[in-house]
Design a protein around this motif. Structure first.
Motif, PDB file in Angstrom:
ATOM      1  N   ILE A  75       0.644 -14.260  -2.976  1.00 26.04           N
ATOM      2  CA  ILE A  75       1.103 -14.749  -4.276  1.00 26.04           C
ATOM      3  C   ILE A  75       0.170 -14.273  -5.395  1.00 26.04           C
ATOM      4  N   ILE A  79      -9.463  -7.080 -10.609  1.00 19.49           N
ATOM      5  CA  ILE A  79     -10.288  -5.965 -10.105  1.00 19.49           C
ATOM      6  C   ILE A  79     -10.340  -4.852 -11.161  1.00 19.49           C
ATOM      7  N   ASN A 110       4.503 -12.815   1.159  1.00 25.29           N
ATOM      8  CA  ASN A 110       3.381 -11.925   0.824  1.00 25.29           C
ATOM      9  C   ASN A 110       2.429 -12.633  -0.136  1.00 25.29           C
ATOM     10  N   LEU A 144      -7.825  -8.794   4.572  1.00 28.30           N
ATOM     11  CA  LEU A 144      -7.163  -9.446   5.713  1.00 28.30           C
ATOM     12  C   LEU A 144      -6.656  -8.326   6.628  1.00 28.30           C
ATOM     13  N   ASP A 183       3.644  -8.427   3.127  1.00 31.09           N
ATOM     14  CA  ASP A 183       4.963  -8.047   2.624  1.00 31.09           C
ATOM     15  C   ASP A 183       5.969  -9.125   2.991  1.00 31.09           C
TER      16      ASP A 183
HETATM   17  C1  HEM Z   1      -7.892  -8.360  -3.128  1.00 27.29           C
HETATM   18  C2  HEM Z   1      -7.447  -9.612  -3.181  1.00 27.29           C
HETATM   19  C3  HEM Z   1      -6.456 -10.199  -2.225  1.00 27.29           C
HETATM   20  C4  HEM Z   1      -5.939  -9.688  -1.059  1.00 27.29           C
HETATM   21  C5  HEM Z   1      -6.220  -8.325  -0.415  1.00 27.29           C
HETATM   22  C6  HEM Z   1      -5.015 -10.678  -0.535  1.00 27.29           C
HETATM   23  C7  HEM Z   1      -4.291 -10.524   0.635  1.00 27.29           C
HETATM   24  C8  HEM Z   1      -3.407 -11.457   1.137  1.00 27.29           C
HETATM   25  C9  HEM Z   1      -2.625 -11.284   2.349  1.00 27.29           C
HETATM   26  C10 HEM Z   1      -2.652 -10.053   3.263  1.00 27.29           C
HETATM   27  C11 HEM Z   1      -1.882 -12.411   2.517  1.00 27.29           C
HETATM   28  C12 HEM Z   1      -0.890 -12.684   3.666  1.00 27.29           C
HETATM   29  C13 HEM Z   1       0.476 -12.171   3.224  1.00 27.29           C
HETATM   30  C14 HEM Z   1       1.504 -12.078   4.326  1.00 27.29           C
HETATM   31  O1  HEM Z   1       1.399 -12.794   5.326  1.00 27.29           O
HETATM   32  O2  HEM Z   1       2.469 -11.250   4.184  1.00 27.29           O
HETATM   33  C15 HEM Z   1      -2.175 -13.299   1.408  1.00 27.29           C
HETATM   34  C16 HEM Z   1      -1.592 -14.535   1.218  1.00 27.29           C
HETATM   35  C17 HEM Z   1      -1.852 -15.348   0.155  1.00 27.29           C
HETATM   36  N1  HEM Z   1      -2.681 -15.068  -0.923  1.00 27.29           N
HETATM   37 FE1  HEM Z   1      -3.777 -13.400  -1.181  1.00 27.29          FE
HETATM   38  N2  HEM Z   1      -4.984 -11.759  -1.384  1.00 27.29           N
HETATM   39  C18 HEM Z   1      -5.842 -11.509  -2.432  1.00 27.29           C
HETATM   40  C19 HEM Z   1      -6.070 -12.313  -3.516  1.00 27.29           C
HETATM   41  C20 HEM Z   1      -5.443 -13.508  -3.768  1.00 27.29           C
HETATM   42  C21 HEM Z   1      -5.598 -14.308  -4.966  1.00 27.29           C
HETATM   43  C22 HEM Z   1      -6.477 -13.913  -6.166  1.00 27.29           C
HETATM   44  C23 HEM Z   1      -4.843 -15.414  -4.799  1.00 27.29           C
HETATM   45  C24 HEM Z   1      -4.615 -16.592  -5.722  1.00 27.29           C
HETATM   46  C25 HEM Z   1      -4.841 -16.560  -7.010  1.00 27.29           C
HETATM   47  C26 HEM Z   1      -4.185 -15.324  -3.498  1.00 27.29           C
HETATM   48  C27 HEM Z   1      -3.345 -16.265  -2.964  1.00 27.29           C
HETATM   49  C28 HEM Z   1      -2.658 -16.148  -1.772  1.00 27.29           C
HETATM   50  C29 HEM Z   1      -1.772 -17.168  -1.226  1.00 27.29           C
HETATM   51  C30 HEM Z   1      -1.466 -18.541  -1.837  1.00 27.29           C
HETATM   52  C31 HEM Z   1      -1.259 -16.674  -0.009  1.00 27.29           C
HETATM   53  C32 HEM Z   1      -0.278 -17.361   0.943  1.00 27.29           C
HETATM   54  C33 HEM Z   1       1.149 -16.990   0.522  1.00 27.29           C
HETATM   55  C34 HEM Z   1       2.207 -17.629   1.414  1.00 27.29           C
HETATM   56  O3  HEM Z   1       1.917 -17.962   2.572  1.00 27.29           O
HETATM   57  O4  HEM Z   1       3.364 -17.755   0.935  1.00 27.29           O
HETATM   58  N3  HEM Z   1      -4.571 -14.151  -2.906  1.00 27.29           N
HETATM   59  N4  HEM Z   1      -3.106 -12.695   0.584  1.00 27.29           N
END
Ligand code: HEM
Length: 173
Positions: free
Chosen positions: A120, A129, A118, A45, A114
């Motif tokens: 979850i 990984i 951030n 992202l 962050d």
């Molecule tokens: C290399 C793998 C991943 C990367 C780089 C990544 C990166 C991110 C980023 C940058 C955000 C936005 C955070 C923010 O706005 O501060 C996010 C949100 C989120 N991610 Fe991931 N993610 C990964 C894997 C996953 C996995 C495996 C899951 C679930 C099992 C997941 C679930 C979520 C959820 C539910 C949100 C929304 C959180 C919220 O809005 O409270 N992500 N992720």
């Protein structure tokens, strides 16, 4: 680099009865450095979205970000800023050694975002990984196929992903 990684994986696994356990992968320090450097150069992202909920004056300036303003945090831009990551186009896992990592200023490396919203899945993703890479790197040697154009071109519409297929030549170790 790949040989160094394989050596670490094999050494750590020998100390853990050749079993890929939580403790074993957590002991693979170089593996974690490689993962972090990959997430620095290729954060899936590339930016974060926020909305300002209170008028906020930037310190030491007359600039006020008004309530309701939409804000974009350029994760990818920060990850390539030479002030924080010298020679940003070089893949260098040493940036994330225990010693060097401590010098990286807060909020400049944010592949998982962050704050209270951030990612979850941060720890779950990193664990998957680690396990995935440890499993394949110990058994197979990877080389980029000569047909792949380097540097890679990316589609950055939403998530960062390679425009073309990334072809790899694989052989058993
Ligand atoms: C290399 C793998 C991943 C990367 C780089 C990544 C990166 C991110 C980023 C940058 C955000 C936005 C955070 C923010 O706005 O501060 C996010 C949100 C989120 N991610 Fe991931 N993610 C990964 C894997 C996953 C996995 C495996 C899951 C679930 C099992 C997941 C679930 C979520 C959820 C539910 C949100 C929304 C959180 C919220 O809005 O409270 N992500 N992720």
């Amino acid at each position: 680099m790949q040989e160094k990684l394989r050596k670490e994986i094999n050494e750590v696994l020998r100390e853990h009865n050749n079993e890929i356990t939580y403790e074993a992968v957590m002991n693979m320090k170089y593996l974690y450095m490689v993962i972090n450097e990959t997430l620095r150069m290729y954060p899936p992202l590339p930016f974060l979205n926020r909305i300002c909920v209170n008028d906020y004056r930037l310190p030491n300036s007359d600039i006020v970000i008004e309530n309701g303003t939409k804000i974009i945090f350029p994760i990818q831009g920060l990850h390539y800023d030479p002030e924080y990551f010298p020679e940003p186009y070089q893949f260098n896992p040493e940036r994330f050694s225990a010693e060097n990592k401590a010098q990286i200023p807060p909020y400049t490396f944010m592949p998982f975002g962050d704050g209270p919203r951030n990612c979850i899945g941060d720890r779950f993703a990193k664990q998957q990984i680690r396990v995935g890479l440890a499993c394949v790197i110990r058994k197979y040697r990877f080389r980029l196929n000569p047909k792949v154009k380097v540097p890679l071109e990316f589609d950055t519409t939403t998530f960062i992903r390679a425009k073309d297929d990334i072809l790899l030549d694989v052989e058993t170790v």
